[in-house]
Enzyme design. Structure first.
Site, PDB file in Angstrom:
ATOM      1  N   CYS A   1      -8.221   1.734   8.185  1.00  0.00           N
ATOM      2  CA  CYS A   1      -6.811   1.393   8.384  1.00  0.00           C
ATOM      3  C   CYS A   1      -6.303   1.890   9.737  1.00  0.00           C
ATOM      4  O   CYS A   1      -6.329   3.088  10.011  1.00  0.00           O
ATOM      5  CB  CYS A   1      -5.992   2.028   7.274  1.00  0.00           C
ATOM      6  SG  CYS A   1      -4.249   1.656   7.408  1.00  0.00           S
TER       7      CYS A   1
ATOM      8  N   PHE B   1      -8.211   4.809   2.818  1.00  0.00           N
ATOM      9  CA  PHE B   1      -7.871   4.022   4.006  1.00  0.00           C
ATOM     10  C   PHE B   1      -9.067   3.246   4.539  1.00  0.00           C
ATOM     11  O   PHE B   1      -9.057   2.789   5.681  1.00  0.00           O
ATOM     12  CB  PHE B   1      -7.309   4.940   5.101  1.00  0.00           C
ATOM     13  CG  PHE B   1      -5.934   5.488   4.790  1.00  0.00           C
ATOM     14  CD1 PHE B   1      -4.791   4.712   4.973  1.00  0.00           C
ATOM     15  CD2 PHE B   1      -5.779   6.769   4.291  1.00  0.00           C
ATOM     16  CE1 PHE B   1      -3.519   5.211   4.673  1.00  0.00           C
ATOM     17  CE2 PHE B   1      -4.511   7.276   3.987  1.00  0.00           C
ATOM     18  CZ  PHE B   1      -3.383   6.485   4.182  1.00  0.00           C
TER      19      PHE B   1
ATOM     20  N   THR C   1       0.832  -1.202   0.000  1.00  0.00           N
ATOM     21  CA  THR C   1       0.000   0.000   0.000  1.00  0.00           C
ATOM     22  C   THR C   1       0.873   1.261   0.000  1.00  0.00           C
ATOM     23  O   THR C   1       0.705   2.148  -0.834  1.00  0.00           O
ATOM     24  CB  THR C   1      -0.852  -0.001   1.276  1.00  0.00           C
ATOM     25  OG1 THR C   1      -0.012  -0.374   2.374  1.00  0.00           O
ATOM     26  CG2 THR C   1      -2.006  -0.954   1.179  1.00  0.00           C
TER      27      THR C   1
HETATM   28  C1  HEM Z   1      -6.829  -1.750   6.911  1.00  0.00           C
HETATM   29  C2  HEM Z   1      -5.290   1.063   3.240  1.00  0.00           C
HETATM   30  C3  HEM Z   1      -0.902   1.372   5.351  1.00  0.00           C
HETATM   31  C4  HEM Z   1      -2.299  -1.834   8.686  1.00  0.00           C
HETATM   32  C5  HEM Z   1      -6.782  -1.003   5.745  1.00  0.00           C
HETATM   33  C6  HEM Z   1      -7.903  -0.801   4.847  1.00  0.00           C
HETATM   34  C7  HEM Z   1      -7.464  -0.031   3.820  1.00  0.00           C
HETATM   35  C8  HEM Z   1      -6.077   0.281   4.053  1.00  0.00           C
HETATM   36  C9  HEM Z   1      -8.280   0.423   2.596  1.00  0.00           C
HETATM   37  C10 HEM Z   1      -9.313  -1.386   5.007  1.00  0.00           C
HETATM   38  C11 HEM Z   1      -9.393  -2.709   4.300  1.00  0.00           C
HETATM   39  C12 HEM Z   1     -10.788  -3.288   4.240  1.00  0.00           C
HETATM   40  O1  HEM Z   1     -11.791  -2.599   4.472  1.00  0.00           O
HETATM   41  O2  HEM Z   1     -10.894  -4.488   3.914  1.00  0.00           O
HETATM   42  C13 HEM Z   1      -3.971   1.392   3.515  1.00  0.00           C
HETATM   43  C14 HEM Z   1      -3.175   2.283   2.691  1.00  0.00           C
HETATM   44  C15 HEM Z   1      -1.942   2.388   3.294  1.00  0.00           C
HETATM   45  C16 HEM Z   1      -1.974   1.542   4.488  1.00  0.00           C
HETATM   46  C17 HEM Z   1      -3.653   2.943   1.410  1.00  0.00           C
HETATM   47  C18 HEM Z   1      -0.725   3.176   2.888  1.00  0.00           C
HETATM   48  C19 HEM Z   1      -0.701   4.186   2.072  1.00  0.00           C
HETATM   49  C20 HEM Z   1      -0.900   0.536   6.450  1.00  0.00           C
HETATM   50  C21 HEM Z   1       0.230   0.336   7.340  1.00  0.00           C
HETATM   51  C22 HEM Z   1      -0.156  -0.597   8.263  1.00  0.00           C
HETATM   52  C23 HEM Z   1      -1.541  -0.941   7.966  1.00  0.00           C
HETATM   53  C24 HEM Z   1       1.587   1.037   7.211  1.00  0.00           C
HETATM   54  C25 HEM Z   1       0.600  -1.191   9.420  1.00  0.00           C
HETATM   55  C26 HEM Z   1       1.771  -0.833   9.828  1.00  0.00           C
HETATM   56  C27 HEM Z   1      -3.645  -2.062   8.498  1.00  0.00           C
HETATM   57  C28 HEM Z   1      -4.436  -2.941   9.347  1.00  0.00           C
HETATM   58  C29 HEM Z   1      -5.752  -2.897   8.845  1.00  0.00           C
HETATM   59  C30 HEM Z   1      -5.724  -2.019   7.679  1.00  0.00           C
HETATM   60  C31 HEM Z   1      -3.928  -3.734  10.544  1.00  0.00           C
HETATM   61  C32 HEM Z   1      -6.970  -3.642   9.394  1.00  0.00           C
HETATM   62  C33 HEM Z   1      -7.689  -2.761  10.389  1.00  0.00           C
HETATM   63  C34 HEM Z   1      -8.889  -3.470  11.020  1.00  0.00           C
HETATM   64  O3  HEM Z   1      -9.738  -3.968  10.301  1.00  0.00           O
HETATM   65  O4  HEM Z   1      -8.953  -3.492  12.248  1.00  0.00           O
HETATM   66  N1  HEM Z   1      -5.688  -0.330   5.247  1.00  0.00           N
HETATM   67  N2  HEM Z   1      -3.218   0.956   4.570  1.00  0.00           N
HETATM   68  N3  HEM Z   1      -1.955  -0.243   6.864  1.00  0.00           N
HETATM   69  N4  HEM Z   1      -4.450  -1.521   7.507  1.00  0.00           N
HETATM   70 FE1  HEM Z   1      -3.846  -0.199   6.124  1.00  0.00          FE
END
Ligand code: HEM
Length: 466
Positions: free
Chosen positions: A410, A403, A273
């Site tokens: 996220c 996000f 991502t």
């Molecule tokens: C969830 C985007 C960076 C950890 C998500 C979701 C999106 C997203 C769209 C929701 C997914 C869904 O609804 O199925 C992004 C983007 C990033 C990024 C665009 C960078 C530009 C990160 C980073 C980490 C991370 C750096 C960890 C160090 C997580 C986690 C979730 C998540 C653990 C699940 C949250 C939950 O459902 O409790 N992310 N993410 N993400 N992301 Fe990110």
């Protein structure tokens, strides 16, 4: 209300609409289908019926947590073989391990903790700048490759104190190779329509790779336990938060299995991502010289020639807008999936049955001309400067949602944001960029996320700057 059927391409026997989706590059098929069938359409794929929505108003409706919840049917469900009910792959918000991990990790992922990770983030960004400086102005840089190294090394170092040292090796670290193969396999597994016995050798490899990932993560946990007991040697990072944290609601601590699930989850969720976003930003910087000039002027004004510090990050307003606008037009996660908690009528006339998956198609909804105007498809970072960005978020919630949404948005957003602003400031402070092949036009590679394909730049040191 007068219900209308949701448009759907004609179905073939057995495979339904599989023929309408290019499994190697689904994004293109989705755009084509949205153009043909409009802002809502239905697909029947092997084992999965889904509805795709791509106007802002429909996406906004589907983001309502009281009517829809996150859905993991498809690729995320396949990933559970590797990370079980880790944060990303938990189904309902009611899975107990999700609740415990979410509450234990909320503050560890909060802005205060992320600030403590600045020095380590800075170290990895400096490794990148050093590598580019040494390679000199003539060497073509594999942008997605180098951004992936940056993102992986950063998330591994900051979350668990582990060094992949990706800039110091030619080959991929075995953990990274296994992780990439598991991600690819999870995507392919969703498109199978024969019994699993036909895929024996692929299944075997999938299991072996998962074993490798989990045993490597277990080693990191075990060795930290030894040090964590030794007061004073404690690192305040995500792993530490998971080892010592107690969930205030249930009084529970996270089990070792759950910690391993989430360590691997951070690497998976945090690298492609971030790397994809940074790669698209660099593409835009080269494609729009005026944008590059403004961004560099800002870095020169705010940071000057010294090292980028934590205090600079929140002052880099134009760079912030540049990243936001890049994520609007090239959201690295092109869609997120929801499902109806009970039968729902959306758009005033379309029935969505309970548990049906509804895919929010960001690539389209974030460039809806009704919201963003007739120049919705143009790249204009100015529209993302704070005042306008805040107004848009308030007037049209979810018009910018790279996000995700609600409870399941996220958790790594502040982490990714600090990392991206810092890395871009370092890159723009030190280099001018040119396209290696001036005739290059943007092509995309798609896995769980999208990134630019075959994008090669050259980095020319800016004279007189450190
Ligand atoms: C969830 C985007 C960076 C950890 C998500 C979701 C999106 C997203 C769209 C929701 C997914 C869904 O609804 O199925 C992004 C983007 C990033 C990024 C665009 C960078 C530009 C990160 C980073 C980490 C991370 C750096 C960890 C160090 C997580 C986690 C979730 C998540 C653990 C699940 C949250 C939950 O459902 O409790 N992310 N993410 N993400 N992301 Fe990110």
């Amino acid at each position: 209300p007068n219900l209308e059927p949701i448009p759907q391409p004609p179905k073939a026997p057995l495979v339904g609409n599989l023929g309408d989706v290019d499994v190697k590059f689904p994004l293109d098929s989705m755009v084509t289908l949205a153009n043909k069938y409009g802002p809502i359409f239905k697909l029947s794929l092997p084992g999965l019926d889904l509805v795709v929505v791509s106007d802002w108003d429909l996406v906004h409706e589907v983001c309502d947590d009281s009517r829809f919840r996150k859905s993991i049917k498809g690729e995320l469900e396949e990933l559970r073989a590797a990370v079980n009910d880790g944060l990303v792959t938990s189904s309902g918000d009611d899975e107990e391990n999700w609740g415990v991990a979410h509450r234990v990790l909320m503050s560890a992922f909060g802005p205060l903790s992320i600030r403590n990770m600045f020095d380590e983030m800075h170290e990895i960004a400096s490794q990148l700048a050093l590598k580019w400086a040494r390679q000199g102005p003539h060497e073509p840089l594999d942008v997605s490759g180098d951004m992936t190294r940056l993102a992986l090394d950063t998330v591994a170092l900051c979350s668990m104190g582990f060094r992949f040292n990706s800039y110091y090796r030619q080959d991929l670290h075995p953990f990274i190779k296994a992780m990439n193969e598991v991600l690819d396999a999870a995507a392919h597994r969703t498109n199978r329509f024969m019994p699993s016995v036909f895929y024996y050798s692929a299944n075997h490899k999938f299991k072996e790779n998962i074993k490798l990932l989990r045993s490597a993560a277990r080693e990191v946990v075990d060795s930290r336990r030894l040090v964590a007991d030794d007061a004073g040697a404690e690192r305040k990072d995500l792993l530490n938060a998971m080892l010592v944290g107690v969930d205030h609601k249930t009084g529970r601590k996270m089990s070792d299995e759950s910690i391993i699930d989430n360590l691997i989850t951070f690497l998976v969720a945090g690298h492609e991502t971030t790397a994809g976003t940074l790669s698209f930003v660099l593409y835009n910087v080269v494609k729009y010289p005026e944008v590059c000039r403004k961004a560099q002027r800002e870095v020169d004004d705010v940071v000057g020639t010294g090292a980028v510090t934590l205090d600079h990050v929140s002052k880099l307003k134009y760079i912030t807008a540049l990243i936001r606008e890049t994520m609007r037009l090239n959201a690295p996660i092109t869609a997120f999936a929801r499902e109806a908690v009970c039968d729902q009528i959306i758009g005033g006339k379309y029935l969505v049955k309970k548990d049906t998956q509804v895919v929010c198609f960001l690539t389209r909804s974030q460039s809806d001309p009704v919201i963003w105007g007739p120049d919705a498809n143009e790249f204009k970072p100015e529209r993302m400067l704070d005042a306008n960005f805040d107004r848009m978020q308030k007037e049209y919630p979810h018009c910018w949602a790279p996000f995700g949404t609600g409870l399941r948005a996220c958790i790594g957003r502040p982490f990714a944001w600090q990392e991206m602003v810092l890395a871009l400031a370092v890159m723009l402070q030190n280099f001018n960029f040119v396209m290696h092949n001036p005739a290059y036009t943007l092509r995309l590679a798609q896995s769980l996320t999208i990134k630019p394909k075959d994008l090669y730049l050259r980095a020319i040191s800016r004279e007189g700057l450190s």
